[in-house]
Write a protein that holds these residues in place. Structure first.
Motif, PDB file in Angstrom:
ATOM      1  N   SER A   1      37.055  35.628  41.757  1.00 60.35           N
ATOM      2  CA  SER A   1      35.732  36.171  41.427  1.00 60.35           C
ATOM      3  C   SER A   1      35.670  36.627  39.981  1.00 60.35           C
ATOM      4  N   ASP A   2      36.819  36.972  39.411  1.00 60.91           N
ATOM      5  CA  ASP A   2      36.881  37.581  38.073  1.00 60.91           C
ATOM      6  C   ASP A   2      36.018  38.843  38.031  1.00 60.91           C
ATOM      7  N   ALA A   3      35.951  39.505  39.169  1.00 63.32           N
ATOM      8  CA  ALA A   3      35.088  40.683  39.287  1.00 63.32           C
ATOM      9  C   ALA A   3      35.662  41.864  38.522  1.00 63.32           C
ATOM     10  N   HIS A   4      34.788  42.546  37.807  1.00 59.17           N
ATOM     11  CA  HIS A   4      35.130  43.783  37.111  1.00 59.17           C
ATOM     12  C   HIS A   4      34.356  44.958  37.699  1.00 59.17           C
ATOM     13  N   ASP A   5      33.660  44.687  38.801  1.00 59.88           N
ATOM     14  CA  ASP A   5      32.892  45.706  39.506  1.00 59.88           C
ATOM     15  C   ASP A   5      32.644  45.203  40.923  1.00 59.88           C
ATOM     16  N   THR A   6      32.159  46.064  41.779  1.00 61.26           N
ATOM     17  CA  THR A   6      31.969  45.680  43.185  1.00 61.26           C
ATOM     18  C   THR A   6      30.797  44.714  43.374  1.00 61.26           C
ATOM     19  N   GLU A   7      29.845  44.695  42.449  1.00 57.71           N
ATOM     20  CA  GLU A   7      28.687  43.822  42.604  1.00 57.71           C
ATOM     21  C   GLU A   7      29.077  42.344  42.543  1.00 57.71           C
ATOM     22  N   ARG A   8      30.110  42.037  41.809  1.00 57.67           N
ATOM     23  CA  ARG A   8      30.486  40.627  41.625  1.00 57.67           C
ATOM     24  C   ARG A   8      31.348  40.085  42.764  1.00 57.67           C
ATOM     25  N   VAL A   9      31.535  40.850  43.795  1.00 64.27           N
ATOM     26  CA  VAL A   9      32.204  40.317  44.986  1.00 64.27           C
ATOM     27  C   VAL A   9      31.226  40.276  46.164  1.00 64.27           C
ATOM     28  N   ALA A  10      29.957  40.085  45.850  1.00 64.93           N
ATOM     29  CA  ALA A  10      28.938  39.964  46.900  1.00 64.93           C
ATOM     30  C   ALA A  10      29.172  38.678  47.687  1.00 64.93           C
ATOM     31  N   SER A  11      28.887  38.700  48.969  1.00 63.98           N
ATOM     32  CA  SER A  11      29.172  37.567  49.855  1.00 63.98           C
ATOM     33  C   SER A  11      28.442  36.302  49.431  1.00 63.98           C
ATOM     34  N   GLU A  12      27.229  36.434  48.876  1.00 67.72           N
ATOM     35  CA  GLU A  12      26.487  35.239  48.485  1.00 67.72           C
ATOM     36  C   GLU A  12      27.148  34.508  47.312  1.00 67.72           C
ATOM     37  N   ARG A  13      27.854  35.240  46.471  1.00 71.67           N
ATOM     38  CA  ARG A  13      28.562  34.595  45.359  1.00 71.67           C
ATOM     39  C   ARG A  13      29.741  33.771  45.890  1.00 71.67           C
TER      40      ARG A  13
END
Length: 267
Positions: free
Chosen positions: A231-243
């Motif tokens: 995900s390369d997530a730097h916050d919780t929003e970027r691990v949303a299921s739709e992504r």
């Protein structure tokens, strides 16, 4: 489903509220069962760190294990966790981690294409498309030769050249890409499908996928690479299921099927 390229607040570019606790909760909510935390790292034993990188050393990164130890059994439940790191490759054989220090981590990822780091990862004056493509290709191939690296993150993701993504990606011939991904397969390096790549400002197909990246990763699939999802997530929003759902559809269109756990080989 797995995600082995997540960041927490230990990465200087991540949100402060992105603790291990909040990231794991968000990942579980999205259906991730195997997680790898790969915060940015520059080993203090390796000279040449930028001022931004210098504080993100090994000791700083290893405090993540203390965070994990402080979690309750309920907070740990339902997700298998690996402790990794994201290292930097700056060319000429220089990577931001000593080989002996790599043993402190469950796995090591490397970035070959952080070209937004001007005059550090890429030459300040590098602007012509042909030169950019040549350097990106060379850096990818060089990263494949680093023995302790498990995978290469966001390969051929165009960073540092706003408005030029399609132009630069079109500069890679199919033969260039086959050469790169065939070598990655030969060297047993995992190629990342980076979810952020799918949301860049680039030409999209009618079903919402980046046209040039479809070409890139379809060729990688033809070359029989192994793959992982990040995900390369730097916050919780970027691990949303739709992504994640969008990324899985993209991978399927390229002919890629992910393992449940990229560190466990199927027999």
């Amino acid at each position: 489903m797995h995600d082995i390229h997540c960041h927490t607040h230990l990465s200087s570019c991540a949100k402060r509220e992105a603790t291990l606790k909040t990231m794991l909760a968000a990942l579980k909510k999205s259906g991730v069962t195997v997680c790898g935390i790969a915060n940015h790292l520059w080993d203090s034993a390796v000279p040449g760190a930028s001022p931004w990188y210098a504080p993100q050393d090994i000791n700083h990164n290893l405090t993540l294990r203390e965070e994990y130890a402080a979690l309750t059994p309920e907070e740990r439940a339902g997700i298998k966790l690996y402790f990794g790191c994201e290292t930097e490759y700056v060319g000429q054989g220089r990577i931001s981690l000593k080989a002996e220090s790599a043993k402190l981590f469950d796995y090591v990822l490397v970035s070959a294409h952080h070209f937004h780091m001007k005059n550090f990862v890429r030459p300040l004056e590098l602007e012509d498309t042909r030169g950019i493509c040549r350097l990106m290709l060379d850096r990818f191939l060089e990263c494949c030769n680093i023995d302790f690296v498990f995978g290469i993150v966001h390969p051929f993701m165009v960073l540092g050249y706003p408005g030029r993504i399609d132009e630069i990606l079109k500069g890679f011939s199919d033969a260039d890409l086959r050469r790169a991904f065939s070598y990655a397969a030969e060297k047993d390096k995992s190629v990342e499908i980076n979810i952020c790549t799918l949301y860049q400002d680039t030409k999209m197909t009618s079903d919402g996928f980046p046209e040039e990246y479809l070409r890139v990763f379809s060729i990688a699939a033809e070359c029989k690479c192994k793959f992982h999802l990040g995900s390369d997530a730097h916050d919780t929003e970027r691990v949303a299921s739709e992504r994640f759902a969008h990324a899985l559809k993209f991978a399927q269109k390229c002919g890629i099927i992910f393992p449940e756990d990229p560190f466990v080989r199927e027999k």
